[in-house]
Write a protein that holds these residues in place. Structure first.
Motif, PDB file in Angstrom:
ATOM      1  N   PRO A   1       6.750  11.331 -13.236  1.00 22.08           N
ATOM      2  CA  PRO A   1       7.645  12.321 -12.635  1.00 22.08           C
ATOM      3  C   PRO A   1       8.222  11.828 -11.309  1.00 22.08           C
ATOM      4  CG  PRO A   1       5.355  12.975 -12.373  1.00 22.08           C
ATOM      5  CD  PRO A   1       5.355  11.785 -13.277  1.00 22.08           C
ATOM      6  N   VAL A   2       9.466  12.214 -11.066  1.00 19.97           N
ATOM      7  CA  VAL A   2      10.129  11.934  -9.791  1.00 19.97           C
ATOM      8  C   VAL A   2       9.995  13.191  -8.938  1.00 19.97           C
ATOM      9  CG1 VAL A   2      12.308  11.211  -8.725  1.00 19.97           C
ATOM     10  CG2 VAL A   2      11.699  10.393 -10.990  1.00 19.97           C
ATOM     11  N   GLY A   3      10.244  13.079  -7.656  1.00 26.65           N
ATOM     12  CA  GLY A   3      10.132  14.222  -6.751  1.00 26.65           C
ATOM     13  C   GLY A   3      11.138  15.319  -7.064  1.00 26.65           C
ATOM     14  N   ALA A   4      11.365  16.160  -6.099  1.00 34.55           N
ATOM     15  CA  ALA A   4      12.250  17.309  -6.280  1.00 34.55           C
ATOM     16  C   ALA A   4      13.658  16.895  -6.673  1.00 34.55           C
ATOM     17  CB  ALA A   4      12.276  18.146  -5.006  1.00 34.55           C
ATOM     18  N   LYS A   5      14.095  15.739  -6.184  1.00 33.59           N
ATOM     19  CA  LYS A   5      15.417  15.254  -6.545  1.00 33.59           C
ATOM     20  C   LYS A   5      15.400  13.738  -6.643  1.00 33.59           C
ATOM     21  CE  LYS A   5      17.249  14.989  -1.820  1.00 33.59           C
ATOM     22  NZ  LYS A   5      18.392  15.325  -0.944  1.00 33.59           N
ATOM     23  N   ILE A   6      16.354  13.201  -7.413  1.00 36.12           N
ATOM     24  CA  ILE A   6      16.464  11.766  -7.594  1.00 36.12           C
ATOM     25  C   ILE A   6      17.359  11.194  -6.505  1.00 36.12           C
ATOM     26  CG2 ILE A   6      17.380   9.964  -9.108  1.00 36.12           C
ATOM     27  CD1 ILE A   6      16.572  11.703 -11.489  1.00 36.12           C
ATOM     28  N   ASP A   7      16.779  10.376  -5.623  1.00 35.53           N
ATOM     29  CA  ASP A   7      17.572   9.706  -4.599  1.00 35.53           C
ATOM     30  C   ASP A   7      16.870   8.414  -4.190  1.00 35.53           C
ATOM     31  OD1 ASP A   7      15.520  10.436  -2.830  1.00 35.53           O
ATOM     32  OD2 ASP A   7      16.622  12.129  -2.018  1.00 35.53           O
TER      33      ASP A   7
END
Length: 202
Positions: free
Chosen positions: A169-175
């Motif tokens: 899983p990636v955090g709250a948003k992909i950046d």
């Protein structure tokens, strides 16, 4: 007294002073460069002796053009791909992943790992394959790594083939700040599974 040569030198020096302020060579560098770090490493001073078919050549895997560059792809939809801004790989993923595979296999098996430029006459094996996915899945908010591994003789005759895939899983948003760690974790999981598979395939 007028000296044409001196005037030319003075103009050249003036242009050199002004140039950096108005001309940019190359694109703007990214804020971050990503690489892969092996979770399993060969300890310093460890020695291996080749022989009895224990060598393994780990070749650079193939990869589609979408992956075979320094940008980090994001699968936005079934037929739509974007790239994460302000971040790049330090090298192409297939080169980074080959080094990760080689390190992981060396650290967790009894194989003597070589690259494709090295030669051993002990009748070992060769690990080829293709990176199918190495990026982000936006709908699932995950980092995904998929590798089709092919174990072959040094002459290229396939012995075994298997697909390995892992997601994190990636955090709250992909950046740029959130993509590195999950991609590294997914790549290490795939590398560990490939190493275990190689150790059993004799």
């Amino acid at each position: 007294m007028f000296h044409p040569k001196m005037t030319g030198i003075a103009l050249a020096l003036s242009a050199a002073v002004l140039l950096p302020g108005c001309v940019s060579f190359g694109g703007k560098p990214p804020q971050q460069l990503l690489t892969l770090d092996a979770a399993q490493k060969v300890p310093a001073g460890a020695a291996r002796v080749a022989g009895s078919g224990r060598t393994l050549i780990v070749a650079d895997p193939e990869a589609p053009k979408m992956i075979d560059n320094v940008r980090v792809p994001v699968q936005v939809g079934p037929t739509s791909v974007a790239y994460v801004t302000k971040v790049q790989w330090a090298d192409t993923p297939r080169h980074l992943f080959r080094r990760l595979l080689a390190e992981t296999i060396s650290a967790t098996t009894d194989r003597v790992v070589l690259d494709s430029g090295q030669f051993s006459g002990d009748g070992g094996q060769r690990l080829d394959g293709e990176i199918v996915a190495f990026g982000l899945d936006a709908p699932g908010n995950q980092a995904v790594v998929t590798f089709d591994a092919v174990l072959a003789t040094p002459e290229g005759v396939a012995i075994a083939r298997q697909r390995f895939t892992a997601s994190q899983p990636v955090g709250a948003k992909i950046d740029a700040a959130t993509v590195g760690a999950p991609l590294n974790a997914a790549a290490n999981k795939v590398a560990a599974e490939v190493a275990a598979w190689v150790a059993q395939a004799r």
